[in-house]
Design a protein around this motif. Structure first.
Motif, PDB file in Angstrom:
ATOM      1  N   THR A  66       0.668  -1.152  -0.023  1.00 38.09           N
ATOM      2  CA  THR A  66       0.087  -0.058  -0.003  1.00 38.09           C
ATOM      3  C   THR A  66       0.993   1.247   0.072  1.00 38.09           C
ATOM      4  O   THR A  66       2.022   1.165   0.525  1.00 38.09           O
ATOM      5  N   PRO A  67       0.272   2.318  -0.578  1.00 38.59           N
ATOM      6  CA  PRO A  67       1.183   3.642  -0.682  1.00 38.59           C
ATOM      7  C   PRO A  67       1.349   4.222   0.849  1.00 38.59           C
ATOM      8  O   PRO A  67       0.778   4.060   1.743  1.00 38.59           O
TER       9      PRO A  67
ATOM     10  N   VAL B  19      -9.378   4.342 -11.635  1.00 34.62           N
ATOM     11  CA  VAL B  19      -8.694   5.576 -12.246  1.00 34.62           C
ATOM     12  C   VAL B  19      -6.977   5.199 -11.721  1.00 34.62           C
ATOM     13  O   VAL B  19      -6.233   5.724 -12.374  1.00 34.62           O
ATOM     14  N   THR B  20      -6.975   4.619 -10.644  1.00 35.91           N
ATOM     15  CA  THR B  20      -5.507   4.454 -10.297  1.00 35.91           C
ATOM     16  C   THR B  20      -4.850   3.523 -11.304  1.00 35.91           C
ATOM     17  O   THR B  20      -3.680   3.779 -11.570  1.00 35.91           O
ATOM     18  N   LEU B 169      -7.809   5.970  -5.734  1.00 36.58           N
ATOM     19  CA  LEU B 169      -7.928   5.551  -4.305  1.00 36.58           C
ATOM     20  C   LEU B 169      -7.595   5.953  -3.078  1.00 36.58           C
ATOM     21  O   LEU B 169      -8.519   6.164  -2.092  1.00 36.58           O
ATOM     22  N   THR B 170      -6.551   6.615  -3.154  1.00 36.39           N
ATOM     23  CA  THR B 170      -6.192   7.244  -1.809  1.00 36.39           C
ATOM     24  C   THR B 170      -6.962   8.523  -1.481  1.00 36.39           C
ATOM     25  O   THR B 170      -7.368   8.986  -0.410  1.00 36.39           O
ATOM     26  N   TYR B 194      -5.620  -1.760  -3.510  1.00 35.07           N
ATOM     27  CA  TYR B 194      -4.129  -1.542  -3.847  1.00 35.07           C
ATOM     28  C   TYR B 194      -3.727  -3.087  -3.985  1.00 35.07           C
ATOM     29  O   TYR B 194      -2.727  -3.377  -4.924  1.00 35.07           O
ATOM     30  N   LEU B 195      -3.762  -3.934  -3.153  1.00 34.45           N
ATOM     31  CA  LEU B 195      -2.905  -5.136  -3.074  1.00 34.45           C
ATOM     32  C   LEU B 195      -3.617  -5.979  -4.122  1.00 34.45           C
ATOM     33  O   LEU B 195      -2.666  -6.707  -4.730  1.00 34.45           O
ATOM     34  N   LEU B 196      -4.799  -6.000  -4.621  1.00 27.89           N
ATOM     35  CA  LEU B 196      -5.250  -6.482  -5.860  1.00 27.89           C
ATOM     36  C   LEU B 196      -4.592  -6.064  -7.068  1.00 27.89           C
ATOM     37  O   LEU B 196      -3.973  -6.673  -7.693  1.00 27.89           O
ATOM     38  N   ILE B 197      -4.533  -4.781  -7.248  1.00 26.29           N
ATOM     39  CA  ILE B 197      -3.804  -4.363  -8.550  1.00 26.29           C
ATOM     40  C   ILE B 197      -2.232  -4.751  -8.489  1.00 26.29           C
ATOM     41  O   ILE B 197      -1.773  -5.161  -9.494  1.00 26.29           O
TER      42      ILE B 197
END
Lengths: 219, 216
Positions: A66-67, B19-20, B169-170, B194-197
């Motif tokens: 994660t970012p 979008v990410t 996402l964020t 995020y982990l999926l992407i």
């Protein structure tokens, strides 16, 4: 299109330099903590007990995937939910330290695994405990081998520290923003901030190269 | 844990995740183009080409991506460059990752044995021909893994564009944290996407690497 006025930057040089000092402090504090955290995560990840290894692996996986900005939001806004109200600076240091501890753990773990098993066996047969063996025999050698990689993480941390401006820590990026809100000259001030980061980056690289030369094992 | 809430907002997160993905893919394409051009310029013997490439890499790797993004988005209008947040995001992320990709690509090019380029030149190929027909095909197979590492970093770095108000996402996580006061749930939801992407991207990179990488 308006003209440029780089002289405006000099009028705010004290603001920018103070911000630069805070960025340096933030980087040094977070780097130190991320090294300690990295060693702890690395050791936990190498533990023989499944109960220790599994949660560590999950945490590392979650933080690697994660970012940093998202983690920063979680720590600054999220911990309030469970009654921990942190200052922006503390939240920034914790987020940067945890984020880079996970990266450092990867590096340190590789360093530990690369140390010959005989070192471990020899030190155990000399009567040292597991903790002592790690602290006095394995880690000192492992850390020397991975100094360059840890240094790279530190350089990345310096640049990523700009993110904490978003939660309101008055470091270099936010100092530039404050000057911009008074002068309406984003181009000049962000260029100036970028130049100051570049200087910090160059200084840090120089210091790290010194440290590398000092700690490198002669082969 | 408020499951009903998570179900209710997950649609917004799924849209934001797309979008990410979009911004990451576009920035990746730009980064690869810039990276290839800069790497070829950097290995050139001519200072006219190699010097600008060296300056580009040094500047973009020596300053924070966030500052680069702010210069483009907020500073751009001052030099007549008025961009939408999304376009500024693609440009900023692409130029930033391009500098790191330059080094990955250059590394792969110089890793191809020197004898290869000498042999090609002896056979009468020009510098460009030798590059295109002998060096690059081999180097391409060496650069999959380092470029993969850059790409994963790019996906995580794309969170920065939330600071110039691109609704990814964020940004979405932040918005719902402020409106629902459920930071952990929102964090976990965004983290899941995020982990999926990132898992999908890593899988793709591993497959490409297994298929094409040069075994040494």
């Amino acid at each position: 299109m308006q003209g440029f006025d780089f002289w405006a930057v000099t009028e705010y040089s004290d603001v920018l330099l103070a911000g630069m000092a805070w960025t340096a402090l933030l980087t040094v504090a977070s780097s130190g903590l991320s090294l300690v955290g990295g060693a702890v995560f690395a050791l936990l990840g190498l533990s023989r007990s499944r109960v220790v290894r599994m949660p560590t692996a999950f945490f590392v996986w979650l933080f690697l995937g994660t970012p940093l900005l998202l983690q920063l939001y979680l720590i600054y806004f999220g911990l309030v939910q469970i009654g921990i109200d942190l200052t922006a600076f503390a939240a920034g240091v914790i987020a940067l330290s945890l984020h880079f501890a996970v990266y450092n753990a990867d590096v340190i773990r590789a360093g530990i695994v690369a140390i010959d098993r005989g070192q471990h066996e020899a030190s155990r047969s000399l009567g040292l405990g597991l903790g002592q063996t790690m602290r006095k025999v394995i880690l000192p050698q492992a850390l020397r081998n991975v100094t360059p990689a840890l240094g790279n993480n530190m350089i990345a941390l310096l640049k990523e520290s700009s993110l904490v401006s978003i939660i309101g820590v008055m470091e270099l990026t936010l100092s530039a923003q404050r000057a911009i809100s008074e002068t309406f000259r984003p181009f000049e001030f962000y260029i100036a901030a970028g130049a100051l980061y570049y200087v910090l980056n160059a200084v840090l690289e120089l210091v790290l190269r010194r440290v590398e030369r000092g700690t490198a094992m002669t082969r | 844990m408020d499951v009903a809430l998570i179900v209710r907002v997950s649609r917004f997160f799924a849209e934001a995740a797309w979008v990410t993905v979009e911004i990451s893919v576009l920035a990746l394409a730009l980064g690869l183009c810039v990276g290839f051009a800069a790497a070829l310029a950097k290995v050139s013997d001519r200072a006219v080409l190699s010097l600008p490439a060296r300056v580009y890499v040094s500047v973009f790797r020596g300053t924070p991506a966030l500052i680069q993004l702010f210069i483009i988005y907020f500073g751009g209008p001052q030099i007549g460059l008025q961009l939408e947040p999304f376009a500024a995001g693609v440009l900023g992320l692409g130029l930033n990752i391009g500098a790191y990709m330059t080094e990955s690509i250059r590394g792969a090019i110089v890793a191809v044995e020197r004898g290869q380029s000498e042999a090609a030149r002896c056979l009468g190929l020009g510098h460009l021909q030798a590059m295109r027909k002998v060096i690059l095909p081999q180097a391409a197979r060496l650069m999959i893994r380092p470029l993969g590492v850059n790409s994963i970093a790019l996906i995580k770095g794309s969170a920065l564009v939330s600071a110039i108000s691109v609704v990814e996402l964020t940004y979405t996580a932040h918005r719902f944290i402020s409106s629902t006061y459920r930071p952990f749930e929102m964090f976990m939801l965004s983290a899941a996407f995020y982990l999926l992407i990132i898992s999908a991207a890593s899988h793709l990179i591993r497959t490409l690497d297994a298929r094409f990488a040069l075994r040494t």
